[in-house]
Design a protein around this motif. Sequence first.
Motif, PDB file in Angstrom:
ATOM      1  N   PRO A 170      16.371   2.105  -1.125  1.00 36.52           N
ATOM      2  CA  PRO A 170      15.889   2.749   0.106  1.00 36.52           C
ATOM      3  C   PRO A 170      14.397   2.538   0.393  1.00 36.52           C
ATOM      4  CG  PRO A 170      17.263   4.262  -1.159  1.00 36.52           C
ATOM      5  CD  PRO A 170      16.972   3.094  -2.044  1.00 36.52           C
ATOM      6  N   LEU A 171      13.629   2.070  -0.587  1.00 32.00           N
ATOM      7  CA  LEU A 171      12.192   1.887  -0.381  1.00 32.00           C
ATOM      8  C   LEU A 171      11.928   0.705   0.543  1.00 32.00           C
ATOM      9  CD1 LEU A 171      10.943   2.334  -4.060  1.00 32.00           C
ATOM     10  CD2 LEU A 171      10.788   4.009  -2.214  1.00 32.00           C
TER      11      LEU A 171
ATOM     12  N   SER B 160      15.122   5.222 -18.253  1.00 36.00           N
ATOM     13  CA  SER B 160      16.304   5.924 -18.759  1.00 36.00           C
ATOM     14  C   SER B 160      17.544   5.676 -17.904  1.00 36.00           C
ATOM     15  CB  SER B 160      16.028   7.432 -18.822  1.00 36.00           C
ATOM     16  OG  SER B 160      15.784   7.948 -17.521  1.00 36.00           O
ATOM     17  N   LEU B 161      17.397   4.934 -16.811  1.00 28.43           N
ATOM     18  CA  LEU B 161      18.513   4.703 -15.897  1.00 28.43           C
ATOM     19  C   LEU B 161      19.186   3.363 -16.175  1.00 28.43           C
ATOM     20  CD1 LEU B 161      16.895   5.845 -12.507  1.00 28.43           C
ATOM     21  CD2 LEU B 161      18.192   7.229 -14.145  1.00 28.43           C
ATOM     22  N   SER B 162      20.443   3.253 -15.786  1.00 26.50           N
ATOM     23  CA  SER B 162      21.157   1.980 -15.892  1.00 26.50           C
ATOM     24  C   SER B 162      20.672   1.036 -14.795  1.00 26.50           C
ATOM     25  CB  SER B 162      22.661   2.206 -15.741  1.00 26.50           C
ATOM     26  OG  SER B 162      22.967   2.584 -14.401  1.00 26.50           O
ATOM     27  N   ASP B 163      21.025  -0.240 -14.920  1.00 24.08           N
ATOM     28  CA  ASP B 163      20.644  -1.213 -13.894  1.00 24.08           C
ATOM     29  C   ASP B 163      21.154  -0.780 -12.519  1.00 24.08           C
ATOM     30  OD1 ASP B 163      19.622  -2.605 -16.020  1.00 24.08           O
ATOM     31  OD2 ASP B 163      21.058  -4.264 -15.920  1.00 24.08           O
ATOM     32  N   ASP B 164      22.412  -0.386 -12.448  1.00 21.95           N
ATOM     33  CA  ASP B 164      23.000   0.010 -11.163  1.00 21.95           C
ATOM     34  C   ASP B 164      22.313   1.249 -10.596  1.00 21.95           C
ATOM     35  OD1 ASP B 164      24.776  -2.089 -11.200  1.00 21.95           O
ATOM     36  OD2 ASP B 164      26.435  -0.917 -12.040  1.00 21.95           O
ATOM     37  N   GLU B 165      21.947   2.176 -11.457  1.00 17.87           N
ATOM     38  CA  GLU B 165      21.253   3.387 -10.996  1.00 17.87           C
ATOM     39  C   GLU B 165      19.872   3.047 -10.448  1.00 17.87           C
ATOM     40  OE1 GLU B 165      23.166   6.833 -13.913  1.00 17.87           O
ATOM     41  OE2 GLU B 165      21.526   5.576 -14.654  1.00 17.87           O
ATOM     42  N   ILE B 166      19.207   2.085 -11.078  1.00 16.01           N
ATOM     43  CA  ILE B 166      17.885   1.670 -10.596  1.00 16.01           C
ATOM     44  C   ILE B 166      18.007   0.988  -9.237  1.00 16.01           C
ATOM     45  CG2 ILE B 166      15.954   0.091 -11.038  1.00 16.01           C
ATOM     46  CD1 ILE B 166      16.344   0.712 -14.033  1.00 16.01           C
ATOM     47  N   VAL B 167      19.012   0.141  -9.083  1.00 13.79           N
ATOM     48  CA  VAL B 167      19.236  -0.511  -7.785  1.00 13.79           C
ATOM     49  C   VAL B 167      19.452   0.545  -6.704  1.00 13.79           C
ATOM     50  CG1 VAL B 167      20.828  -1.959  -6.460  1.00 13.79           C
ATOM     51  CG2 VAL B 167      20.142  -2.647  -8.768  1.00 13.79           C
ATOM     52  N   LYS B 168      20.281   1.519  -6.993  1.00 13.13           N
ATOM     53  CA  LYS B 168      20.584   2.570  -6.018  1.00 13.13           C
ATOM     54  C   LYS B 168      19.339   3.384  -5.666  1.00 13.13           C
ATOM     55  CE  LYS B 168      23.756   6.462  -5.254  1.00 13.13           C
ATOM     56  NZ  LYS B 168      24.862   7.273  -5.844  1.00 13.13           N
ATOM     57  N   LYS B 169      18.492   3.645  -6.651  1.00 10.37           N
ATOM     58  CA  LYS B 169      17.295   4.457  -6.423  1.00 10.37           C
ATOM     59  C   LYS B 169      16.221   3.688  -5.655  1.00 10.37           C
ATOM     60  CE  LYS B 169      13.918   7.331  -8.881  1.00 10.37           C
ATOM     61  NZ  LYS B 169      14.242   8.550  -8.107  1.00 10.37           N
ATOM     62  N   MET B 170      16.104   2.387  -5.927  1.00 11.50           N
ATOM     63  CA  MET B 170      15.000   1.612  -5.363  1.00 11.50           C
ATOM     64  C   MET B 170      15.303   1.015  -3.990  1.00 11.50           C
ATOM     65  SD  MET B 170      12.540   1.818  -7.610  1.00 11.50           S
ATOM     66  CE  MET B 170      11.439   0.468  -7.183  1.00 11.50           C
TER      67      MET B 170
ATOM     68  N   ILE C  36      14.315  -5.920  -6.838  1.00  6.26           N
ATOM     69  CA  ILE C  36      14.760  -5.035  -7.921  1.00  6.26           C
ATOM     70  C   ILE C  36      15.211  -5.853  -9.126  1.00  6.26           C
ATOM     71  CG2 ILE C  36      16.385  -3.221  -8.574  1.00  6.26           C
ATOM     72  CD1 ILE C  36      16.511  -2.490  -5.558  1.00  6.26           C
ATOM     73  N   GLU C  37      15.890  -6.961  -8.878  1.00 11.88           N
ATOM     74  CA  GLU C  37      16.336  -7.807  -9.990  1.00 11.88           C
ATOM     75  C   GLU C  37      15.146  -8.384 -10.752  1.00 11.88           C
ATOM     76  OE1 GLU C  37      20.673  -9.166  -8.173  1.00 11.88           O
ATOM     77  OE2 GLU C  37      18.889 -10.373  -7.754  1.00 11.88           O
ATOM     78  N   CYS C  38      14.097  -8.763 -10.028  1.00 10.75           N
ATOM     79  CA  CYS C  38      12.878  -9.236 -10.702  1.00 10.75           C
ATOM     80  C   CYS C  38      12.240  -8.112 -11.517  1.00 10.75           C
ATOM     81  CB  CYS C  38      11.884  -9.774  -9.676  1.00 10.75           C
ATOM     82  SG  CYS C  38      12.356 -11.366  -8.962  1.00 10.75           S
ATOM     83  N   LEU C  39      12.238  -6.907 -10.967  1.00 11.69           N
ATOM     84  CA  LEU C  39      11.713  -5.752 -11.697  1.00 11.69           C
ATOM     85  C   LEU C  39      12.502  -5.515 -12.979  1.00 11.69           C
ATOM     86  CD1 LEU C  39      10.013  -3.114 -11.963  1.00 11.69           C
ATOM     87  CD2 LEU C  39      11.769  -1.996 -10.560  1.00 11.69           C
ATOM     88  N   LEU C  40      13.817  -5.571 -12.885  1.00 10.80           N
ATOM     89  CA  LEU C  40      14.659  -5.338 -14.055  1.00 10.80           C
ATOM     90  C   LEU C  40      14.426  -6.384 -15.141  1.00 10.80           C
ATOM     91  CD1 LEU C  40      17.963  -4.391 -12.212  1.00 10.80           C
ATOM     92  CD2 LEU C  40      16.664  -2.883 -13.719  1.00 10.80           C
TER      93      LEU C  40
ATOM     94  N   ILE D 230       0.830  -1.209   0.000  1.00 15.05           N
ATOM     95  CA  ILE D 230       0.000   0.000   0.000  1.00 15.05           C
ATOM     96  C   ILE D 230       0.864   1.258   0.000  1.00 15.05           C
ATOM     97  CG2 ILE D 230      -1.661   1.326   1.365  1.00 15.05           C
ATOM     98  CD1 ILE D 230      -2.917  -1.379   2.173  1.00 15.05           C
ATOM     99  N   ASP D 231       1.921   1.265   0.797  1.00 12.24           N
ATOM    100  CA  ASP D 231       2.770   2.459   0.855  1.00 12.24           C
ATOM    101  C   ASP D 231       3.457   2.721  -0.480  1.00 12.24           C
ATOM    102  OD1 ASP D 231       2.000   2.707   3.457  1.00 12.24           O
ATOM    103  OD2 ASP D 231       3.926   2.128   4.337  1.00 12.24           O
ATOM    104  N   LEU D 232       3.924   1.664  -1.143  1.00 14.85           N
ATOM    105  CA  LEU D 232       4.549   1.861  -2.446  1.00 14.85           C
ATOM    106  C   LEU D 232       3.537   2.424  -3.443  1.00 14.85           C
ATOM    107  CD1 LEU D 232       7.179  -0.156  -4.244  1.00 14.85           C
ATOM    108  CD2 LEU D 232       5.039   0.204  -5.471  1.00 14.85           C
ATOM    109  N   SER D 233       2.319   1.915  -3.405  1.00 16.71           N
ATOM    110  CA  SER D 233       1.277   2.420  -4.308  1.00 16.71           C
ATOM    111  C   SER D 233       0.982   3.887  -4.026  1.00 16.71           C
ATOM    112  CB  SER D 233       0.007   1.583  -4.153  1.00 16.71           C
ATOM    113  OG  SER D 233       0.258   0.228  -4.480  1.00 16.71           O
ATOM    114  N   ARG D 234       0.961   4.256  -2.767  1.00 13.54           N
ATOM    115  CA  ARG D 234       0.733   5.659  -2.412  1.00 13.54           C
ATOM    116  C   ARG D 234       1.893   6.540  -2.878  1.00 13.54           C
ATOM    117  NH1 ARG D 234      -1.768   4.368   3.671  1.00 13.54           N
ATOM    118  NH2 ARG D 234      -3.836   3.719   2.907  1.00 13.54           N
ATOM    119  N   ASN D 235       3.104   6.007  -2.834  1.00 13.30           N
ATOM    120  CA  ASN D 235       4.258   6.761  -3.343  1.00 13.30           C
ATOM    121  C   ASN D 235       4.139   7.018  -4.842  1.00 13.30           C
ATOM    122  OD1 ASN D 235       5.440   6.815  -0.818  1.00 13.30           O
ATOM    123  ND2 ASN D 235       6.781   5.066  -1.198  1.00 13.30           N
TER     124      ASN D 235
END
Length: 298
Positions: free
Chosen positions: A220-221, A208-218, A229-233, A190-195
Amino acid sequence: MTRLELAPTGIYSFEETSRRLTQFEKSAYQERDGRLVRTLCIGAKPIAVELWWTGNALAVEIGEDLSPIEMEELTKILRRMFSLDVDLTPFYHRIDGDPDLGQLVRERRGLHVVLDASPYECLIKTIVSQQLNLSFAGTLIRRLIEISGERLSHRGEELLVFPTPAQIAKLSYEDLQQLQFNRRKAEYVIDLSRNVVDGSLDLGKLESLSDDEIVKKMLPLRGVGRWTIECLLLFGMGRPDLFPAADIGLRNALRKVYGTVEQPSEEEVRRLGEAWSPWRSYAVFYLWDYLSTTKKSS
């Protein structure tokens, strides 16, 4: 009624691809008279699509007329989801020299990754599935769709539509706990959906981000670890060179394929994977499929 045919690029086996779909994506796809049926959203408009193979193309039928713009959007979505523009010829050439891995790849020739309809759908399904067996994860995903998604009438039956972020964001944690979600996982979903709804998480910008950039961004959630994140990628974004070397399933598959007594270490797995770049996602995907089919037959 609208029909179209979408030709793939390169070698494509709909039989192999749909086999895996019907095994692992029962909450999204149903089999009806030799066709796969699922719902999709074109913009905010839910539609039911029927999919089958004509021999050289993916045939698509929608029980209503679509505008040219909607047809263009549907074509784009389906080509992306079914990886129709991914030519696996370079992958097969790279793997052919490996007598062990090459054999299992040849047995699955034409198998493609099928992506979820959106990164959001992939992320929610992956969070729900964390540390659960396949059957119970599928049950919880279906319950989530039933409580928050729309329903669509198609050929006399009711189909479920995967909910939007706004629809899940309206739920309370207690709503999901009543469906056998634990409290923490209910909060994650629910919190992720609200975000997403309030704009603090823009999944569209991840492309538009690289794999490593996506890992770094995601990372903290809350509720989003490296495996998620790997499944998302892989299943949400179709990144071709993902390599989750710590994955237990991957390491078990490699032990079986190469006939080693012990499971290879993460370092050994990474060393093996260097030879498969830039197609490591597909090497991993084929190994996971090998492991699931050998478990099923044993």
